[in-house]
Write a protein that holds these residues in place. Structure first.
Motif, PDB file in Angstrom:
ATOM      1  N   LEU A  11      38.578 -30.735  26.497  1.00  0.00           N
ATOM      2  CA  LEU A  11      38.345 -29.287  27.056  1.00  0.00           C
ATOM      3  C   LEU A  11      37.767 -28.486  25.901  1.00  0.00           C
ATOM      4  CD1 LEU A  11      41.551 -29.126  29.055  1.00  0.00           C
ATOM      5  CD2 LEU A  11      39.046 -29.613  29.844  1.00  0.00           C
ATOM      6  N   VAL A  12      38.352 -28.801  24.609  1.00  0.00           N
ATOM      7  CA  VAL A  12      37.698 -27.862  23.540  1.00  0.00           C
ATOM      8  C   VAL A  12      36.490 -27.966  23.247  1.00  0.00           C
ATOM      9  CG1 VAL A  12      37.853 -27.801  20.903  1.00  0.00           C
ATOM     10  CG2 VAL A  12      39.961 -27.591  22.213  1.00  0.00           C
ATOM     11  N   TYR A  13      36.098 -29.105  23.216  1.00  0.00           N
ATOM     12  CA  TYR A  13      34.409 -29.451  23.197  1.00  0.00           C
ATOM     13  C   TYR A  13      33.597 -28.903  24.400  1.00  0.00           C
ATOM     14  CZ  TYR A  13      34.264 -32.491  19.023  1.00  0.00           C
ATOM     15  OH  TYR A  13      34.179 -32.973  17.813  1.00  0.00           O
ATOM     16  N   GLU A  14      34.112 -28.971  25.490  1.00  0.00           N
ATOM     17  CA  GLU A  14      33.447 -28.643  26.596  1.00  0.00           C
ATOM     18  C   GLU A  14      33.483 -26.986  26.320  1.00  0.00           C
ATOM     19  OE1 GLU A  14      35.168 -29.482  30.314  1.00  0.00           O
ATOM     20  OE2 GLU A  14      35.002 -31.687  29.842  1.00  0.00           O
ATOM     21  N   ALA A  15      34.376 -26.403  25.979  1.00  0.00           N
ATOM     22  CA  ALA A  15      34.372 -24.879  25.439  1.00  0.00           C
ATOM     23  C   ALA A  15      33.543 -24.352  24.694  1.00  0.00           C
ATOM     24  CB  ALA A  15      35.914 -24.368  25.444  1.00  0.00           C
ATOM     25  N   LEU A  16      33.470 -25.392  23.608  1.00  0.00           N
ATOM     26  CA  LEU A  16      32.612 -24.932  22.169  1.00  0.00           C
ATOM     27  C   LEU A  16      31.120 -25.048  22.732  1.00  0.00           C
ATOM     28  CD1 LEU A  16      34.267 -26.794  19.470  1.00  0.00           C
ATOM     29  CD2 LEU A  16      34.209 -24.426  20.074  1.00  0.00           C
ATOM     30  N   GLU A  17      30.834 -25.875  23.717  1.00  0.00           N
ATOM     31  CA  GLU A  17      29.276 -25.802  24.467  1.00  0.00           C
ATOM     32  C   GLU A  17      29.006 -24.563  25.281  1.00  0.00           C
ATOM     33  OE1 GLU A  17      29.507 -29.182  27.000  1.00  0.00           O
ATOM     34  OE2 GLU A  17      28.972 -30.769  25.352  1.00  0.00           O
ATOM     35  N   THR A  18      29.953 -23.510  25.104  1.00  0.00           N
ATOM     36  CA  THR A  18      29.445 -22.348  25.691  1.00  0.00           C
ATOM     37  C   THR A  18      29.085 -21.176  24.370  1.00  0.00           C
ATOM     38  OG1 THR A  18      31.878 -21.381  25.888  1.00  0.00           O
ATOM     39  CG2 THR A  18      31.082 -22.802  27.707  1.00  0.00           C
ATOM     40  N   VAL A  29      27.579 -27.232  19.874  1.00  0.00           N
ATOM     41  CA  VAL A  29      27.791 -28.662  19.858  1.00  0.00           C
ATOM     42  C   VAL A  29      26.543 -29.294  19.896  1.00  0.00           C
ATOM     43  CG1 VAL A  29      28.805 -30.582  21.432  1.00  0.00           C
ATOM     44  CG2 VAL A  29      30.180 -28.232  21.017  1.00  0.00           C
ATOM     45  N   THR A  30      25.657 -28.863  20.783  1.00  0.00           N
ATOM     46  CA  THR A  30      24.146 -29.722  20.959  1.00  0.00           C
ATOM     47  C   THR A  30      23.673 -29.712  19.609  1.00  0.00           C
ATOM     48  OG1 THR A  30      24.245 -29.091  23.062  1.00  0.00           O
ATOM     49  CG2 THR A  30      22.038 -29.335  22.061  1.00  0.00           C
ATOM     50  N   LEU A  31      23.784 -28.235  18.695  1.00  0.00           N
ATOM     51  CA  LEU A  31      23.065 -28.054  17.365  1.00  0.00           C
ATOM     52  C   LEU A  31      23.644 -29.237  16.351  1.00  0.00           C
ATOM     53  CD1 LEU A  31      22.417 -24.369  17.330  1.00  0.00           C
ATOM     54  CD2 LEU A  31      20.485 -26.162  17.528  1.00  0.00           C
ATOM     55  N   GLY A  32      24.745 -29.543  16.779  1.00  0.00           N
ATOM     56  CA  GLY A  32      25.586 -30.505  15.632  1.00  0.00           C
ATOM     57  C   GLY A  32      26.142 -29.658  14.625  1.00  0.00           C
ATOM     58  N   LEU A  33      26.374 -28.199  14.896  1.00  0.00           N
ATOM     59  CA  LEU A  33      27.280 -27.490  14.109  1.00  0.00           C
ATOM     60  C   LEU A  33      28.828 -27.814  13.919  1.00  0.00           C
ATOM     61  CD1 LEU A  33      25.400 -24.196  14.685  1.00  0.00           C
ATOM     62  CD2 LEU A  33      24.926 -25.746  12.757  1.00  0.00           C
ATOM     63  N   VAL A  34      29.030 -28.444  15.002  1.00  0.00           N
ATOM     64  CA  VAL A  34      30.590 -28.712  14.838  1.00  0.00           C
ATOM     65  C   VAL A  34      30.872 -29.957  14.337  1.00  0.00           C
ATOM     66  CG1 VAL A  34      32.572 -29.136  16.430  1.00  0.00           C
ATOM     67  CG2 VAL A  34      30.938 -27.281  17.130  1.00  0.00           C
ATOM     68  N   TYR A  35      31.577 -30.096  13.314  1.00  0.00           N
ATOM     69  CA  TYR A  35      31.733 -31.319  12.487  1.00  0.00           C
ATOM     70  C   TYR A  35      33.011 -31.995  12.981  1.00  0.00           C
ATOM     71  CZ  TYR A  35      27.994 -30.169   8.945  1.00  0.00           C
ATOM     72  OH  TYR A  35      26.693 -29.893   8.484  1.00  0.00           O
ATOM     73  N   GLU A  36      34.099 -31.266  13.332  1.00  0.00           N
ATOM     74  CA  GLU A  36      35.395 -31.954  13.684  1.00  0.00           C
ATOM     75  C   GLU A  36      36.061 -31.060  14.380  1.00  0.00           C
ATOM     76  OE1 GLU A  36      38.803 -34.438  11.165  1.00  0.00           O
ATOM     77  OE2 GLU A  36      37.646 -32.958  10.121  1.00  0.00           O
ATOM     78  N   ASN A  67      37.017 -16.883  21.131  1.00  0.00           N
ATOM     79  CA  ASN A  67      37.161 -16.418  22.215  1.00  0.00           C
ATOM     80  C   ASN A  67      36.909 -17.678  23.088  1.00  0.00           C
ATOM     81  OD1 ASN A  67      37.492 -13.939  21.605  1.00  0.00           O
ATOM     82  ND2 ASN A  67      35.181 -13.656  21.433  1.00  0.00           N
ATOM     83  N   ALA A  68      36.064 -18.592  22.953  1.00  0.00           N
ATOM     84  CA  ALA A  68      35.805 -19.662  24.022  1.00  0.00           C
ATOM     85  C   ALA A  68      36.972 -20.553  24.164  1.00  0.00           C
ATOM     86  CB  ALA A  68      34.708 -20.661  23.507  1.00  0.00           C
ATOM     87  N   LEU A  69      37.784 -20.668  23.020  1.00  0.00           N
ATOM     88  CA  LEU A  69      39.132 -21.637  23.357  1.00  0.00           C
ATOM     89  C   LEU A  69      40.171 -20.870  23.691  1.00  0.00           C
ATOM     90  CD1 LEU A  69      38.666 -23.774  19.940  1.00  0.00           C
ATOM     91  CD2 LEU A  69      37.735 -24.044  22.299  1.00  0.00           C
ATOM     92  N   ALA A  70      40.115 -19.454  23.716  1.00  0.00           N
ATOM     93  CA  ALA A  70      41.206 -18.725  24.162  1.00  0.00           C
ATOM     94  C   ALA A  70      41.847 -19.208  25.703  1.00  0.00           C
ATOM     95  CB  ALA A  70      41.068 -17.165  24.084  1.00  0.00           C
TER      96      ALA A  70
END
Length: 98
Positions: A11-18, A29-36, A67-70
């Protein structure tokens, strides 16, 4: 990692896609900026980078992550961690994104 933590991680990854990089117009996420992403009993640690050092988008992206993960069920705390190694390059983006 518990089953609950794994579900929360998805769910976190889905939220980070926003979370959109305002300069590029694509999500982090699409840009590959999230490492872990690590989830431990509701605490989420997000290790991320930016496209370049000195990028003026650090504050908007950091607050976007928080904000997205809140609103993600089960998330009680969010800790975004900016790192510079490995240095981001366009090859980190999902295929066809750039």
């Amino acid at each position: 990692m518990s089953d609950t933590d794994e579900l929360t991680r998805q769910l976190v990854y889905e939220a980070l896609e926003t979370v959109i990089d305002p300069e590029i117009g694509l999500d982090i996420v699409t840009l590959g900026l999230v490492y872990e992403v690590q989830v431990n009993e509701g605490t989420v640690d997000v290790t991320f980078t930016l496209t370049t050092r000195g990028c003026p988008m650090e504050a908007p992206i950091r607050s976007g992550i928080i904000n997205a993960l809140a609103d993600v069920p089960g998330v009680t705390a969010v800790s975004p961690h900016l790192m510079w190694e490995p240095k981001w390059n366009p090859g980190f983006a999902k295929e066809g994104a750039l």
